[in-house]
Structures are given as C-alpha cells and as structure tokens.
Design an enzyme around this catalytic site. Structure first.
Site, PDB file in Angstrom:
ATOM      1  N   VAL A 176     -11.707   6.148   6.832  1.00 12.90           N
ATOM      2  CA  VAL A 176     -10.705   5.862   7.867  1.00 12.90           C
ATOM      3  C   VAL A 176      -9.356   6.268   7.294  1.00 12.90           C
ATOM      4  O   VAL A 176      -9.190   6.411   6.084  1.00 12.90           O
ATOM      5  CB  VAL A 176     -10.691   4.373   8.300  1.00 12.90           C
ATOM      6  CG1 VAL A 176     -11.898   4.041   9.154  1.00 12.90           C
ATOM      7  CG2 VAL A 176     -10.590   3.441   7.107  1.00 12.90           C
ATOM      8  N   SER A 177      -8.373   6.450   8.199  1.00  9.45           N
ATOM      9  CA  SER A 177      -7.101   7.030   7.773  1.00  9.45           C
ATOM     10  C   SER A 177      -6.138   6.055   7.115  1.00  9.45           C
ATOM     11  O   SER A 177      -5.243   6.468   6.396  1.00  9.45           O
ATOM     12  CB  SER A 177      -6.396   7.671   8.975  1.00  9.45           C
ATOM     13  OG  SER A 177      -7.186   8.719   9.477  1.00  9.45           O
ATOM     14  N   SER A 178      -6.293   4.749   7.368  1.00  8.41           N
ATOM     15  CA  SER A 178      -5.335   3.809   6.789  1.00  8.41           C
ATOM     16  C   SER A 178      -6.025   2.513   6.420  1.00  8.41           C
ATOM     17  O   SER A 178      -7.129   2.219   6.863  1.00  8.41           O
ATOM     18  CB  SER A 178      -4.205   3.525   7.787  1.00  8.41           C
ATOM     19  OG  SER A 178      -4.690   2.726   8.851  1.00  8.41           O
ATOM     20  N   GLN A 207      -7.217   0.152   9.269  1.00 11.89           N
ATOM     21  CA  GLN A 207      -8.420   0.458  10.049  1.00 11.89           C
ATOM     22  C   GLN A 207      -9.656  -0.023   9.295  1.00 11.89           C
ATOM     23  O   GLN A 207      -9.627  -0.167   8.074  1.00 11.89           O
ATOM     24  CB  GLN A 207      -8.506   1.966  10.294  1.00 11.89           C
ATOM     25  CG  GLN A 207      -7.373   2.494  11.164  1.00 11.89           C
ATOM     26  CD  GLN A 207      -7.421   4.011  11.258  1.00 11.89           C
ATOM     27  OE1 GLN A 207      -7.473   4.711  10.252  1.00 11.89           O
ATOM     28  NE2 GLN A 207      -7.416   4.526  12.470  1.00 11.89           N
TER      29      GLN A 207
END
Length: 199
Positions: free
Chosen positions: A11-13, A16
């Site tokens: 996931v990007s961050s 999340q």
C-alpha cells in the site's frame, strides 16, 4: 529442491491497510512467512520488502503472487523491466486480478499463456501509469483552483495579539528578553517565532 511461492502486498502509505491483499493470499493457502509487505509509494522500486524478495529470497523456479499489477509498480517502464527480470531469472509471476496468470500450464501450451499475459500486462501497465499521471494532474488543478480563489495553502497564518507590536518593540530594543516577551504575550516559543517570521 521444490519451488517456493512468495506473496507480495503493497500500500502507498502507513495509514492504508493491507487486509484486502492479505485475505486474497490466505484464500490461496499462503502462510505468514511467505508474505512480504511494503507500505511505500509505487512511484519507484526502492522498497525494502520488494528489494529483499529480489535480492535474497526468489530463486529460479519460484512463483511470486501479487493481487494486482500496480502493486509491483505504477510505472509502465518499471513493470516491463520487472517482468523481464522475472523472465530472465526463471520466476513465474501470478497476478490474482489476471486469471490467465493463475492457471497451471499444460506442457507445450506455455507460449499461449505467455502471449496473452504479455498483452494484458502491457495494457494494464499503461492504465496504471495513466492513473498516476491523472492523480498528479488533479492535485495540480486543485492547488491552482484554490490559489485562484485566494485560499492560503499550507499552514494557516496565526493572528497577532493586540499588544504584539508594543511587546515586539520592547524585545527588539533590548528592554526585555524573548522569554519575557513570550510570557507577556502568553505564547509558546514555536508560535512566537512563527509570527516573528511572518512579519
């Protein structure tokens, strides 16, 4: 030595969560030791989990499973390079959202799946990259629209107390210290200097 299957989720961050991807892996029978995760952007490949997979874990004949192609990267060029690396190193990539990549290959039929998968991967790589470009463009348009409406972006400016000018004059003339000025204004150090910088 029997081939191993590894699963990669991203996931990007940090905000999340990986639950949806991990659940898809568990449904395929994955155990925790086989799952490698990253909470990093997909804009490049410099991610600790993914780099550990490539440098220390994956061996020829192994299988790597991802939920969707954009978990590898959102850059079409990077996706193509990674697919080439998997091919060169004898690693089979399976993408849950691309059912043809999940099929077992009958002897002599591998070339058909390879051809179909390459077309799908090319198309999806283009879509993933286009999504990244669109997101950046929308962010830029939103910032420009906010500026056009006179909205201040970034930290809001802090309003000065009524006695600010009087106290600051006394501080600058050496009548009292910065600490005394902060006490008279009832301000924390960070707020005091932030307003000083605002002028």
């Amino acid at each position: 030595m029997p081939l191993k299957t590894f699963y990669y989720a991203r996931v990007s961050s940090r905000e999340q969560n990986l639950d949806r991807q991990l659940e898809a892996f568990r449904q395929l029978g994955a155990n925790e030791r086989e799952i490698i995760t990253d909470k990093e952007s997909g804009k490049d490949l410099n991610r600790p989990g993914y780099q550990a997979l490539k440098s220390a874990m994956l061996r020829p004949g192994d299988v790597l499973v991802v939920k969707s192609l954009d978990r590898l990267s959102r850059s079409k060029a990077d996706i193509k390079n990674e697919l080439q690396w998997f091919r060169d190193n004898g690693i089979r990539l399976r993408v849950i959202d691309l059912p043809t990549t999940m099929m077992e290959l009958p002897d002599g039929q591998a070339w058909v799946f390879d051809m179909v998968n390459n077309i799908l991967i090319e198309v999806l790589g283009t879509i993933a990259e286009q999504e990244r470009v669109t997101i950046r463009q929308r962010q830029r348009e939103g910032i420009n629209a906010a500026k056009a409406k006179g909205k201040h972006l970034g930290r809001p400016s802090i309003s000065k107390p009524d006695n600010w000018d009087e106290i600051i004059m006394g501080w600058k003339s050496g009548e009292f210290t910065a600490r005394d000025a902060m006490m008279k204004l009832g301000m924390k150090k960070s707020t005091f200097y932030q307003i000083v910088q605002q002028g």
